[in-house]
Every structure is written in C-alpha cells, then in structure tokens.
Design a protein around this motif. Structure first.
Motif, PDB file in Angstrom:
ATOM      1  N   ALA A  33      35.438 -13.262  13.785  1.00  0.00           N
ATOM      2  CA  ALA A  33      34.439 -13.083  14.852  1.00  0.00           C
ATOM      3  C   ALA A  33      33.829 -11.677  14.755  1.00  0.00           C
ATOM      4  CB  ALA A  33      35.086 -13.288  16.216  1.00  0.00           C
ATOM      5  N   PHE A  34      34.678 -10.686  14.493  1.00  0.00           N
ATOM      6  CA  PHE A  34      34.177  -9.309  14.321  1.00  0.00           C
ATOM      7  C   PHE A  34      33.274  -9.226  13.092  1.00  0.00           C
ATOM      8  CE2 PHE A  34      37.288  -8.270  17.448  1.00  0.00           C
ATOM      9  CZ  PHE A  34      36.896  -7.060  17.988  1.00  0.00           C
ATOM     10  N   ARG A  35      33.713  -9.891  12.024  1.00  0.00           N
ATOM     11  CA  ARG A  35      32.942  -9.826  10.777  1.00  0.00           C
ATOM     12  C   ARG A  35      31.550 -10.426  10.980  1.00  0.00           C
ATOM     13  NH1 ARG A  35      35.945  -8.584   6.565  1.00  0.00           N
ATOM     14  NH2 ARG A  35      37.773  -9.794   7.123  1.00  0.00           N
ATOM     15  N   ALA A  36      31.499 -11.572  11.682  1.00  0.00           N
ATOM     16  CA  ALA A  36      30.202 -12.234  11.932  1.00  0.00           C
ATOM     17  C   ALA A  36      29.306 -11.317  12.775  1.00  0.00           C
ATOM     18  CB  ALA A  36      30.432 -13.567  12.639  1.00  0.00           C
ATOM     19  N   GLN A  37      29.907 -10.677  13.773  1.00  0.00           N
ATOM     20  CA  GLN A  37      29.122  -9.795  14.630  1.00  0.00           C
ATOM     21  C   GLN A  37      28.539  -8.619  13.830  1.00  0.00           C
ATOM     22  OE1 GLN A  37      28.572  -9.355  18.768  1.00  0.00           O
ATOM     23  NE2 GLN A  37      27.145  -9.398  17.118  1.00  0.00           N
ATOM     24  N   PHE A  38      29.397  -8.044  12.979  1.00  0.00           N
ATOM     25  CA  PHE A  38      28.942  -6.880  12.197  1.00  0.00           C
ATOM     26  C   PHE A  38      27.935  -7.282  11.121  1.00  0.00           C
ATOM     27  CE2 PHE A  38      31.251  -2.823  13.095  1.00  0.00           C
ATOM     28  CZ  PHE A  38      31.762  -3.217  14.322  1.00  0.00           C
ATOM     29  N   GLU A  39      28.071  -8.497  10.578  1.00  0.00           N
ATOM     30  CA  GLU A  39      27.115  -8.943   9.539  1.00  0.00           C
ATOM     31  C   GLU A  39      25.684  -8.891  10.067  1.00  0.00           C
ATOM     32  OE1 GLU A  39      27.041  -9.534   6.412  1.00  0.00           O
ATOM     33  OE2 GLU A  39      29.185  -9.413   6.024  1.00  0.00           O
ATOM     34  N   THR A  40      25.493  -9.340  11.317  1.00  0.00           N
ATOM     35  CA  THR A  40      24.138  -9.341  11.886  1.00  0.00           C
ATOM     36  C   THR A  40      23.804  -7.993  12.520  1.00  0.00           C
ATOM     37  OG1 THR A  40      24.223 -11.713  12.313  1.00  0.00           O
ATOM     38  CG2 THR A  40      22.618 -10.452  13.576  1.00  0.00           C
ATOM     39  N   ASN A  41      24.641  -7.547  13.452  1.00  0.00           N
ATOM     40  CA  ASN A  41      24.255  -6.390  14.284  1.00  0.00           C
ATOM     41  C   ASN A  41      24.326  -5.060  13.543  1.00  0.00           C
ATOM     42  OD1 ASN A  41      24.175  -8.367  16.206  1.00  0.00           O
ATOM     43  ND2 ASN A  41      25.285  -7.225  17.760  1.00  0.00           N
ATOM     44  N   VAL A  42      25.188  -4.961  12.540  1.00  0.00           N
ATOM     45  CA  VAL A  42      25.317  -3.683  11.819  1.00  0.00           C
ATOM     46  C   VAL A  42      24.726  -3.810  10.405  1.00  0.00           C
ATOM     47  CG1 VAL A  42      26.875  -1.869  11.038  1.00  0.00           C
ATOM     48  CG2 VAL A  42      27.366  -3.101  13.172  1.00  0.00           C
ATOM     49  N   PHE A  43      25.263  -4.757   9.600  1.00  0.00           N
ATOM     50  CA  PHE A  43      24.740  -4.851   8.229  1.00  0.00           C
ATOM     51  C   PHE A  43      23.308  -5.375   8.218  1.00  0.00           C
ATOM     52  CE2 PHE A  43      29.293  -4.532   7.507  1.00  0.00           C
ATOM     53  CZ  PHE A  43      29.292  -3.467   6.608  1.00  0.00           C
ATOM     54  N   GLY A  44      22.943  -6.175   9.235  1.00  0.00           N
ATOM     55  CA  GLY A  44      21.542  -6.623   9.351  1.00  0.00           C
ATOM     56  C   GLY A  44      20.609  -5.440   9.553  1.00  0.00           C
ATOM     57  N   VAL A  45      21.049  -4.471  10.354  1.00  0.00           N
ATOM     58  CA  VAL A  45      20.238  -3.262  10.579  1.00  0.00           C
ATOM     59  C   VAL A  45      20.185  -2.439   9.282  1.00  0.00           C
ATOM     60  CG1 VAL A  45      20.160  -1.071  11.852  1.00  0.00           C
ATOM     61  CG2 VAL A  45      20.678  -3.203  13.064  1.00  0.00           C
TER      62      VAL A  45
END
Ligand SMILES: NC(=O)c1ccc[n+]([C@@H]2O[C@H](COP(=O)([O-])OP(=O)(O)OC[C@H]3O[C@@H](n4cnc5c(N)ncnc54)[C@H](OP(=O)(O)O)[C@@H]3O)[C@@H](O)[C@H]2O)c1
Length: 282
Positions: A107-119
């Motif tokens: 769940a953390f990984r999915a969140q970071f994929e969009t909100n952090v790595f997406g940025v």
C-alpha cells in the motif's frame, strides 16, 4: 487587463479532475496554452472543451505518471505543439488511507509510486524545458505534508517527501532561474476522497471532509495561479490549512496534542469502536 500568462505554455498532471483541471482552466483564462495530462481521456476531453469554450488552447495528453516513458512522450507532444514549456504543475495524486496496522508495504509502495515517483518522473521529463524558459515548477504537496494526521500514514509520508523534494529543488533551481512553488492545500472540493486505496474512483463514496472546511476548487485554483505567478515557495491554500500549518510551525507540541486529543489517534470509521447496543438485562 493584461493576461499574466499570455504566450506561455503549461504542462499539468492530474488535469482530468479537481485541482489540476481547475488550474488548467484558470491558467488558460490568463492566456496560457495548457497541456492536460492524466489517464482518463474522456475526462481530459471534457476539460479541453471547457478551456476551448472560453477561447483557450488545450492539448490532452494521456499518460500515467508512474510510467516515465509515458510522461516523456506527453512532454514531447507538448513541446511539439507549443514550442516549449514555461509552467509545470506536478499535481497528480491520490490518498491511501487507513490505520497503519490495516495496511501493508505494498500500500505504501503504491502510494509512493504515484505521489512521489510520479512527481519525480514529471520533473525529470519536463526540467530541460523549464531550464530553457526559466520557468515555474509547481509541486502539489498538502497541508498534510507539514502536519501529520492519523489514519493516513502513506498519504502523509508521501506529502512530507514531496515537500522535502520541493524545498531541495528550490535551492538547486533558483540560481538557474527556475522557481519552485510548493502548493499545500487543505480541503478542496475534488474527487480525491472518492478514490479508493487502489486509485479507483468510486462515485457512490461520500465526501468525508467536514463540509464547512471545503473550499471550492475554482477559488483554490485562483490562489495556486497567483502563487505560481509570484514565484513564492510556500503556497498554503485555504484558511483552515494556513491556521494548522502556522500553529504547527510555532507550537508543534501543542498541535500534536490537539490532533491526538481531537482524533483519539484514529479518524478511520472502520476502526472506531462500535457503540454497544443497550443491554436488556441490568
Ligand atoms: N482536494 C484536496 O482536498 C487536496 C488537499 C491536499 C492536497 N491535494 C492534492 O492535490 C492533488 C490533486 O488532487 P485533487 O484533489 O484534485 O484530486 P482528484 O480530483 O482525485 O484528481 C486527481 C488527479 O490525479 C490524476 N491521477 C491520479 N493518478 C494518476 C496517475 N497514475 N497518472 C496520471 N494521473 C493520475 C487523476 O486523473 P486520472 O484518474 O484521469 O489519471 C486526476 O486528474 C493531489 O496530489 C492531492 O494529493 C488535494
């Protein structure tokens, strides 16, 4: 009145809905040509029509911010159509919520994929063009990137990460003429609280934020456009968010105590203790 972004072009992720769509419309009214990036083409087309009906210029570019190649392609199409990029808004995001114990590493990984790595993907794709134009980079964090709340540790952690990224880039890019503006909204009317932990929009979900604290998205968009124009780093959007961010900056222990007291450490309704039905026996 002169349009503040006449002859400029903007690349906006998360432009199919909410804040990104409203900022695209506001920037277009200020004279900018806007590239609309997101996954849902039919929603991007709705935004394009609204921009065009107000005599603006919009280019929908389908992309997924988790996929660097699709962002590179979206930026390439934007530069091909507009000749360059003066404003980037790295805005696409969603919220993974729930008590930490209910979630897992994925769940953390999915969140970071969009909100952090997406940025990060967005910035790597567009930065050469911003350096050329000495442009403006808007990075959308949240007031939850300054003040942590319970029952949303993945979202909060992702927004703190994005705040740190933005501040670091502020220092690196200012000498090169590119301004970084870190946008930290409070509650803004959008789809975000109707999107589940897998990033899927669910129309029947109820708005979970307190009604009186939700700011219309058009008002938030005007404030974001002003912040981009002024090139000021910290852009806290909504009065409620300004109050909380200010309180936390000056009185961090007090702010933590207030949040703990008022939430009991949990704002996820699934984990609230159920009321006992009244006992029939004494
Ligand atoms: N609204 C608030 O109260 C609030 C408060 C603080 C911060 N924020 C932040 O503001 C930003 C915008 O949110 P919003 O409130 O406007 O929510 P929203 O209405 O749900 O919009 C989210 C946008 O992000 C796009 N998106 C999500 N995942 C994507 C992906 N993998 N690739 C490309 N696009 C993606 C969505 O488009 P597609 O589904 O079409 O791809 C949509 O356009 C987010 O970063 C959010 O964390 C919002």
């Amino acid at each position: 009145m002169a349009k503040r972004f006449a002859n400029k072009s903007a690349f906006i992720t998360g432009a199919s809905s909410g804040i990104g769509a409203a900022v695209a419309e506001a920037l277009a009214r200020e004279g900018a040509r806007v590239a609309l990036a997101a996954r849902r083409i039919e929603k991007l087309d709705d935004v394009r029509k609204r921009v065009e009906s107000a005599s603006g210029v919009a280019l929908p570019v389908v992309c997924d911010v988790r996929d660097k190649a699709s962002l590179d392609e979206a930026v390439r199409k934007t530069v091909e159509a507009f000749g360059g990029i003066d404003i980037v808004l790295a805005n696409a995001g969603f919220g993974v919520v729930g008590q930490f114990a209910r979630l897992d590493t994925d769940a953390f990984r999915a969140q970071f994929e969009t909100n952090v790595f997406g940025v990060i993907n967005t910035i790597y794709a567009a930065l050469p063009h911003l350096l050329e134009s000495k442009g403006r980079l808007g990075i959308v964090s949240s007031v939850q990137g300054r003040v942590a709340m319970p029952s949303s540790s993945p979202y909060t952690a992702s927004k703190f990460a994005v705040y740190g990224l933005a501040e670091s880039l502020y220092h690196e890019l200012a000498p090169k003429g590119v301004s970084v503006v870190c946008i930290q909204p409070g509650f803004v009317a959008s789809e975000i609280r109707k999107v589940d932990n897998n990033g899927v929009f669910e129309a029947r979900r109820r708005e979970s934020a307190p009604n009186g604290l939700i700011v219309p998205v058009e008002k938030a968009a005007r404030d974001i456009v002003d912040a981009l124009y002024r090139r000021h780093f910290d852009a806290v959007i909504t009065g409620h968010a300004k109050l909380i961010a200010g309180l936390s900056r000056h009185f961090p222990r007090l702010t933590r105590a207030i949040i703990l007291k008022s939430t009991g450490g949990n704002v996820d309704p699934r984990d609230k203790p159920k009321r006992r039905s009244p006992s029939k026996t004494p």
